[in-house]
Scaffold this motif. Structure first.
Motif, PDB file in Angstrom:
ATOM      1  N   LEU A  99      -1.033   0.371   2.680  1.00 16.74           N
ATOM      2  CA  LEU A  99      -0.447   0.631   3.995  1.00 16.74           C
ATOM      3  C   LEU A  99      -0.931  -0.382   5.016  1.00 16.74           C
ATOM      4  CD1 LEU A  99       1.141   2.359   6.021  1.00 16.74           C
ATOM      5  CD2 LEU A  99      -0.890   3.820   6.226  1.00 16.74           C
ATOM      6  N   ILE A 100      -2.220  -0.654   5.036  1.00 15.61           N
ATOM      7  CA  ILE A 100      -2.777  -1.627   5.976  1.00 15.61           C
ATOM      8  C   ILE A 100      -2.177  -3.010   5.729  1.00 15.61           C
ATOM      9  CG2 ILE A 100      -4.882  -2.826   6.646  1.00 15.61           C
ATOM     10  CD1 ILE A 100      -4.648   0.015   7.739  1.00 15.61           C
ATOM     11  N   ALA A 101      -2.047  -3.385   4.456  1.00 16.90           N
ATOM     12  CA  ALA A 101      -1.448  -4.693   4.128  1.00 16.90           C
ATOM     13  C   ALA A 101      -0.003  -4.758   4.602  1.00 16.90           C
ATOM     14  CB  ALA A 101      -1.526  -4.930   2.624  1.00 16.90           C
ATOM     15  N   ALA A 102       0.727  -3.650   4.501  1.00 20.47           N
ATOM     16  CA  ALA A 102       2.125  -3.615   4.940  1.00 20.47           C
ATOM     17  C   ALA A 102       2.230  -3.740   6.458  1.00 20.47           C
ATOM     18  CB  ALA A 102       2.784  -2.321   4.472  1.00 20.47           C
ATOM     19  N   ILE A 103       1.307  -3.117   7.185  1.00 22.98           N
ATOM     20  CA  ILE A 103       1.308  -3.237   8.650  1.00 22.98           C
ATOM     21  C   ILE A 103       1.024  -4.677   9.057  1.00 22.98           C
ATOM     22  CG2 ILE A 103       0.104  -2.544  10.764  1.00 22.98           C
ATOM     23  CD1 ILE A 103      -0.349   0.201   9.448  1.00 22.98           C
ATOM     24  N   ALA A 104       0.055  -5.318   8.395  1.00 20.14           N
ATOM     25  CA  ALA A 104      -0.256  -6.718   8.700  1.00 20.14           C
ATOM     26  C   ALA A 104       0.939  -7.622   8.427  1.00 20.14           C
ATOM     27  CB  ALA A 104      -1.465  -7.167   7.881  1.00 20.14           C
ATOM     28  N   ALA A 105       1.630  -7.370   7.308  1.00 27.27           N
ATOM     29  CA  ALA A 105       2.799  -8.183   6.962  1.00 27.27           C
ATOM     30  C   ALA A 105       3.930  -7.954   7.959  1.00 27.27           C
ATOM     31  CB  ALA A 105       3.265  -7.844   5.548  1.00 27.27           C
ATOM     32  N   ALA A 106       4.140  -6.697   8.357  1.00 28.23           N
ATOM     33  CA  ALA A 106       5.200  -6.380   9.326  1.00 28.23           C
ATOM     34  C   ALA A 106       4.932  -7.054  10.665  1.00 28.23           C
ATOM     35  CB  ALA A 106       5.309  -4.873   9.502  1.00 28.23           C
ATOM     36  N   GLY A 107       3.648  -7.186  11.019  1.00 24.40           N
ATOM     37  CA  GLY A 107       3.279  -7.844  12.264  1.00 24.40           C
ATOM     38  C   GLY A 107       3.132  -9.341  12.143  1.00 24.40           C
ATOM     39  N   LEU A 136       8.836   2.759   0.515  1.00 24.18           N
ATOM     40  CA  LEU A 136       7.413   3.062   0.451  1.00 24.18           C
ATOM     41  C   LEU A 136       7.007   3.540  -0.941  1.00 24.18           C
ATOM     42  CD1 LEU A 136       7.025   4.892   3.881  1.00 24.18           C
ATOM     43  CD2 LEU A 136       6.251   2.587   3.313  1.00 24.18           C
ATOM     44  N   LEU A 137       7.913   4.252  -1.605  1.00 24.23           N
ATOM     45  CA  LEU A 137       7.630   4.693  -2.969  1.00 24.23           C
ATOM     46  C   LEU A 137       7.647   3.513  -3.948  1.00 24.23           C
ATOM     47  CD1 LEU A 137       9.731   7.992  -2.996  1.00 24.23           C
ATOM     48  CD2 LEU A 137       7.231   7.820  -3.085  1.00 24.23           C
ATOM     49  N   ARG A 138       8.599   2.589  -3.767  1.00 21.92           N
ATOM     50  CA  ARG A 138       8.686   1.418  -4.647  1.00 21.92           C
ATOM     51  C   ARG A 138       7.442   0.548  -4.524  1.00 21.92           C
ATOM     52  NH1 ARG A 138      13.980   1.133  -2.696  1.00 21.92           N
ATOM     53  NH2 ARG A 138      13.371  -0.608  -1.335  1.00 21.92           N
ATOM     54  N   THR A 139       6.948   0.405  -3.292  1.00 20.06           N
ATOM     55  CA  THR A 139       5.780  -0.446  -3.070  1.00 20.06           C
ATOM     56  C   THR A 139       4.473   0.317  -3.261  1.00 20.06           C
ATOM     57  OG1 THR A 139       5.939   0.032  -0.689  1.00 20.06           O
ATOM     58  CG2 THR A 139       6.997  -1.982  -1.488  1.00 20.06           C
ATOM     59  N   ARG A 140       4.587   1.586  -3.604  1.00 16.89           N
ATOM     60  CA  ARG A 140       3.449   2.454  -3.896  1.00 16.89           C
ATOM     61  C   ARG A 140       2.497   2.606  -2.715  1.00 16.89           C
ATOM     62  NH1 ARG A 140       3.435   4.392  -8.732  1.00 16.89           N
ATOM     63  NH2 ARG A 140       1.192   4.924  -8.762  1.00 16.89           N
ATOM     64  N   ILE A 141       3.061   2.497  -1.513  1.00 14.58           N
ATOM     65  CA  ILE A 141       2.317   2.904  -0.322  1.00 14.58           C
ATOM     66  C   ILE A 141       2.244   4.427  -0.297  1.00 14.58           C
ATOM     67  CG2 ILE A 141       2.374   2.952   2.214  1.00 14.58           C
ATOM     68  CD1 ILE A 141       3.700   0.167   2.054  1.00 14.58           C
ATOM     69  N   LEU A 142       3.325   5.059  -0.737  1.00 17.33           N
ATOM     70  CA  LEU A 142       3.352   6.499  -0.972  1.00 17.33           C
ATOM     71  C   LEU A 142       3.465   6.746  -2.471  1.00 17.33           C
ATOM     72  CD1 LEU A 142       5.781   7.930   1.763  1.00 17.33           C
ATOM     73  CD2 LEU A 142       3.293   8.124   1.698  1.00 17.33           C
ATOM     74  N   ILE A 143       2.688   7.690  -2.974  1.00 23.17           N
ATOM     75  CA  ILE A 143       2.730   8.050  -4.387  1.00 23.17           C
ATOM     76  C   ILE A 143       2.893   9.553  -4.499  1.00 23.17           C
ATOM     77  CG2 ILE A 143       1.443   8.091  -6.559  1.00 23.17           C
ATOM     78  CD1 ILE A 143       0.008   5.571  -5.639  1.00 23.17           C
ATOM     79  N   GLU A 144       3.922   9.984  -5.247  1.00 23.42           N
ATOM     80  CA  GLU A 144       4.113  11.418  -5.440  1.00 23.42           C
ATOM     81  C   GLU A 144       2.893  11.987  -6.160  1.00 23.42           C
ATOM     82  OE1 GLU A 144       7.220  14.474  -7.616  1.00 23.42           O
ATOM     83  OE2 GLU A 144       7.956  12.513  -6.922  1.00 23.42           O
ATOM     84  N   ASP A 145       2.269  12.965  -5.535  1.00 23.29           N
ATOM     85  CA  ASP A 145       0.969  13.425  -6.002  1.00 23.29           C
ATOM     86  C   ASP A 145       1.024  14.799  -6.663  1.00 23.29           C
ATOM     87  OD1 ASP A 145      -1.796  13.115  -6.317  1.00 23.29           O
ATOM     88  OD2 ASP A 145      -2.206  14.239  -4.487  1.00 23.29           O
ATOM     89  N   ARG A 146       1.701  15.756  -6.030  1.00 21.11           N
ATOM     90  CA  ARG A 146       1.716  17.114  -6.563  1.00 21.11           C
ATOM     91  C   ARG A 146       2.837  17.902  -5.901  1.00 21.11           C
ATOM     92  NH1 ARG A 146      -1.346  20.684  -2.972  1.00 21.11           N
ATOM     93  NH2 ARG A 146      -2.080  19.477  -1.165  1.00 21.11           N
TER      94      ARG A 146
END
Length: 325
Positions: free
Chosen positions: A101-109, A35-45
């Motif tokens: 995140l939404i794009a990843a859910i669509a791809a997973a489905g 998730l970090l590599r695909t930047r669905i999650l980004i370290e913020d603070r």
């Protein structure tokens, strides 16, 4: 499934959707790294304080994090037993990138098309293998906004729009049905594959008119499941009829003794043979066990809702008068 878990968090965290490193510890490190590599999650603070104990009388808004003997501790000023021991990753807050995140859910489905935001909390996800257009929505309230239901029907191309919600209360469910919107909760798109891994699947979300999966003609007898005519012995059809009829009653479980009385064979052997007859060649064993579930210590249950079952010998407009009798 971490993607769905994050979507639920996205719905609840407002204008600044984020998640703590401590909450992410429940998931495998490899999934977090992806998730970090695909930047669905980004370290913020990073944070330097922790919430107070539930119902604490210390009067503080937060408690400071200290390093004690090489360990990070959120110390409670009143009760040391309430101290929270932390890991360095617990102090990191990650921003959730909603569109990715939404794009990843669509791809997973395995949906085709490009996901798009329709309005706040409502996304067009794409088209499932069944040919149906799928929408993902935070709350029924987002669909009840003026003009939204007509827009969904237009985007669905004349077929009933299939909308997946986080949760649906009973009143909203009735209202959505009256609006001719096929509503589902997000838990319905989660499946377990043959390796026991939870995956996203939209293929089981069918509008009411397409939900009949099992057609039985007791007069011939014959069985069709998901469009396949099954080659089954008369005895196997008879057992399936028992399960299907029971599934349309208030208690869908058929007792082992009834199966044994019908066949003269051990129930576990009968169900084993029936499962083999039901699934397509090469299908995983989990599929067969979903179709006929074991209720330990009692018997067996057909894994289909009453609306997914039709008895052809009662006519095309079968009203299932046995339901809840």
């Amino acid at each position: 499934m971490i993607l769905i878990w994050l979507w639920k968090r996205l719905n609840k965290t407002g204008a600044r959707p984020e998640v703590s490193g401590r909450l992410l510890r429940r998931f495998p490190e490899a999934e977090i790294n992806m998730l970090l590599r695909t930047r669905i999650l980004i370290e913020d603070r990073k944070i330097d304080s922790w919430g107070t104990c539930a119902h604490c009388d210390c009067g503080h808004d937060a408690r400071m994090i200290q390093e004690i003997n090489g360990k990070l501790v959120a110390c409670c000023p009143l009760d040391p037993s309430q101290d929270v021991f932390l890991e360095p990753a617990d102090l990191i807050r990650y921003r959730i990138e909603g569109e990715k995140l939404i794009a990843a859910i669509a791809a997973a489905g395995k949906l085709t098309g490009t996901p798009a935001v329709i309005s706040a909390g409502l996304w067009s996800m794409g088209v499932a293998a069944t040919g149906r257009t799928i929408f993902l929505c935070r709350s029924p309230r987002d669909v009840f906004a003026p003009g939204i239901s007509m827009l969904l029907k237009s985007l669905a191309g004349g077929t009933p729009p299939i909308v997946v919600f986080d949760e649906i209360d009973q009143a909203s469910g009735i209202r959505l049905r009256d609006m001719e919107i096929d509503a589902h909760e997000v838990v319905e798109i989660l499946r377990t594959d043959g390796n026991g891994v939870e995956v996203v699947s939209f293929d089981g979300l069918l509008p009411p008119s397409d939900r009949v999966r099992l057609i039985i003609d007791r007069s011939i007898p014959s069985v069709m499941l998901d469009g396949r005519v099954l080659d089954m012995s008369v005895q196997m059809v008879a057992v399936l009829v028992l399960l299907a009829e029971q599934a349309c009653r208030r208690d869908p479980i058929i007792k082992k003794q009834i199966i044994e009385a019908e066949t003269g064979r051990p129930p576990n052997e009968v169900i084993r043979d029936l499962r083999k007859a039901l699934v397509a060649p090469g299908a995983p064993a989990s599929t067969a066990k979903e179709l006929i579930a074991t209720v330990h210590g009692v018997g067996y249950r057909l894994g289909l809702a009453p609306e997914a079952i039709s008895f052809a010998d009662e006519g095309a407009t079968h009203k299932r008068h046995t339901i809840y009798t």
